[in-house]
Design an enzyme around this catalytic site. Sequence first.
Site, PDB file in Angstrom:
ATOM      1  N   GLU A 277       0.849  -1.200   0.000  1.00  0.00           N
ATOM      2  CA  GLU A 277       0.000   0.000   0.000  1.00  0.00           C
ATOM      3  C   GLU A 277       0.887   1.253   0.000  1.00  0.00           C
ATOM      4  O   GLU A 277       2.043   1.212   0.429  1.00  0.00           O
ATOM      5  CB  GLU A 277      -0.923  -0.080   1.245  1.00  0.00           C
ATOM      6  CG  GLU A 277      -1.846   1.066   1.485  1.00  0.00           C
ATOM      7  CD  GLU A 277      -2.833   1.358   0.350  1.00  0.00           C
ATOM      8  OE1 GLU A 277      -2.391   1.614  -0.781  1.00  0.00           O
ATOM      9  OE2 GLU A 277      -4.051   1.408   0.632  1.00  0.00           O
ATOM     10  N   ASP A 278       0.324   2.352  -0.478  1.00  0.00           N
ATOM     11  CA  ASP A 278       1.090   3.602  -0.495  1.00  0.00           C
ATOM     12  C   ASP A 278       1.064   4.288   0.869  1.00  0.00           C
ATOM     13  O   ASP A 278       2.091   4.685   1.403  1.00  0.00           O
ATOM     14  CB  ASP A 278       0.569   4.558  -1.592  1.00  0.00           C
ATOM     15  CG  ASP A 278      -0.946   4.808  -1.532  1.00  0.00           C
ATOM     16  OD1 ASP A 278      -1.634   4.219  -0.662  1.00  0.00           O
ATOM     17  OD2 ASP A 278      -1.443   5.597  -2.355  1.00  0.00           O
TER      18      ASP A 278
ATOM     19  N   PHE B  12      -1.907  16.674   3.695  1.00  0.00           N
ATOM     20  CA  PHE B  12      -2.226  15.902   2.509  1.00  0.00           C
ATOM     21  C   PHE B  12      -0.965  15.717   1.673  1.00  0.00           C
ATOM     22  O   PHE B  12      -0.302  16.665   1.291  1.00  0.00           O
ATOM     23  CB  PHE B  12      -3.372  16.505   1.691  1.00  0.00           C
ATOM     24  CG  PHE B  12      -4.088  15.442   0.913  1.00  0.00           C
ATOM     25  CD1 PHE B  12      -4.978  14.580   1.546  1.00  0.00           C
ATOM     26  CD2 PHE B  12      -3.821  15.251  -0.433  1.00  0.00           C
ATOM     27  CE1 PHE B  12      -5.600  13.551   0.846  1.00  0.00           C
ATOM     28  CE2 PHE B  12      -4.436  14.225  -1.144  1.00  0.00           C
ATOM     29  CZ  PHE B  12      -5.327  13.374  -0.501  1.00  0.00           C
TER      30      PHE B  12
ATOM     31  N   ARG C 122       0.674  12.378  -9.013  1.00  0.00           N
ATOM     32  CA  ARG C 122       1.041  10.978  -8.797  1.00  0.00           C
ATOM     33  C   ARG C 122       2.450  10.643  -9.257  1.00  0.00           C
ATOM     34  O   ARG C 122       3.133   9.831  -8.664  1.00  0.00           O
ATOM     35  CB  ARG C 122       0.105  10.085  -9.623  1.00  0.00           C
ATOM     36  CG  ARG C 122      -0.938   9.413  -8.813  1.00  0.00           C
ATOM     37  CD  ARG C 122      -1.559   8.315  -9.649  1.00  0.00           C
ATOM     38  NE  ARG C 122      -2.990   8.237  -9.431  1.00  0.00           N
ATOM     39  CZ  ARG C 122      -3.570   7.772  -8.334  1.00  0.00           C
ATOM     40  NH1 ARG C 122      -2.831   7.362  -7.328  1.00  0.00           N
ATOM     41  NH2 ARG C 122      -4.870   7.727  -8.213  1.00  0.00           N
TER      42      ARG C 122
HETATM   43  P1  IMP Z   1      -7.616   4.977   4.836  1.00  0.00           P
HETATM   44  O1  IMP Z   1      -8.647   3.978   4.509  1.00  0.00           O
HETATM   45  O2  IMP Z   1      -8.169   6.207   5.492  1.00  0.00           O
HETATM   46  O3  IMP Z   1      -6.434   4.409   5.605  1.00  0.00           O
HETATM   47  O4  IMP Z   1      -7.084   5.551   3.467  1.00  0.00           O
HETATM   48  C1  IMP Z   1      -6.150   4.949   2.740  1.00  0.00           C
HETATM   49  C2  IMP Z   1      -6.205   5.442   1.306  1.00  0.00           C
HETATM   50  O5  IMP Z   1      -6.536   6.836   1.207  1.00  0.00           O
HETATM   51  C3  IMP Z   1      -4.832   5.299   0.714  1.00  0.00           C
HETATM   52  O6  IMP Z   1      -4.746   4.100   0.001  1.00  0.00           O
HETATM   53  C4  IMP Z   1      -4.704   6.491  -0.195  1.00  0.00           C
HETATM   54  O7  IMP Z   1      -5.108   6.148  -1.491  1.00  0.00           O
HETATM   55  C5  IMP Z   1      -5.668   7.524   0.330  1.00  0.00           C
HETATM   56  N1  IMP Z   1      -4.957   8.601   1.094  1.00  0.00           N
HETATM   57  C6  IMP Z   1      -4.928   8.768   2.432  1.00  0.00           C
HETATM   58  N2  IMP Z   1      -4.187   9.824   2.790  1.00  0.00           N
HETATM   59  C7  IMP Z   1      -3.708  10.339   1.641  1.00  0.00           C
HETATM   60  C8  IMP Z   1      -2.846  11.457   1.342  1.00  0.00           C
HETATM   61  O8  IMP Z   1      -2.345  12.200   2.211  1.00  0.00           O
HETATM   62  N3  IMP Z   1      -2.584  11.656   0.023  1.00  0.00           N
HETATM   63  C9  IMP Z   1      -3.091  10.876  -0.968  1.00  0.00           C
HETATM   64  N4  IMP Z   1      -3.885   9.822  -0.740  1.00  0.00           N
HETATM   65  C10 IMP Z   1      -4.203   9.556   0.554  1.00  0.00           C
HETATM   66 MG    MG Z   2      -4.161   3.871  -2.015  1.00  0.00          MG
END
Ligand code: IMP
Ligand code: MG
Length: 182
Positions: free
Chosen positions: A107-108, A160, A173
């Site tokens: 995951e990123d 962000f 990206r």
């Molecule tokens: P979660 O379910 O809230 O943990 O969100 C995870 C997903 O939200 C990641 O796979 C990202 O694609 C996206 N995401 C969360 N924070 C960021 C950010 O700061 N920049 C870009 N994408 C984000």
């Molecule tokens: Mg993601």
Amino acid sequence: MEDLRKRKLVAVPAPYKNKELKGMLITEAEISKKVKELGRKIGKGEWHCVVVLNGAVFFAADLMRQINCTFDTVQVKSYSGKNSSRTPIIVKPLTKPLNGRNVLIVEDIVDKGYTIEFLIRHCKDLGAKRVRVASMLSKPDRREVDVRIDYLGFIVPDEFIVGYGLDCDEKFRTLPFVAVIK
Ligand code: IMP
Ligand code: MG
């Protein structure tokens, strides 16, 4: 894993300057060093990587070349702009069986934690023997569900983040470094 929550941003390299970017948080060289370090930690076990589209493609491409693995991709939708949703849905399913495999979800970023929690469950439901998580970034200050990240690159501040696969409405990206948006 390094905690970058107190790190000062530096200027964005000239060719990438953009008024929407506040500054650079992690350089290209630091990313590449970290990926090699994570690759050594993960080791050359028999991994089957589950790459989370689209954000993790750059990290996964770099990381998977350091380890011995097969892979598949999954896409879940949980974000629109800067607003996350708590119930991820699968928009591109896995196509290969997971039965009895050692799965490494790549995951990123782990933000609130819902996406990774959902994917861990999903891989287990599909019969994976072991499920581990590798994430380049984590924003623990925003976590709403407790998830374990087995292999983590950097802890980032509650801002962000874009670049190295991460986007803001599909922008930024392909930046080779990690930056913070204004
Ligand atoms: P979660 O379910 O809230 O943990 O969100 C995870 C997903 O939200 C990641 O796979 C990202 O694609 C996206 N995401 C969360 N924070 C960021 C950010 O700061 N920049 C870009 N994408 C984000
Ligand atoms: Mg993601």
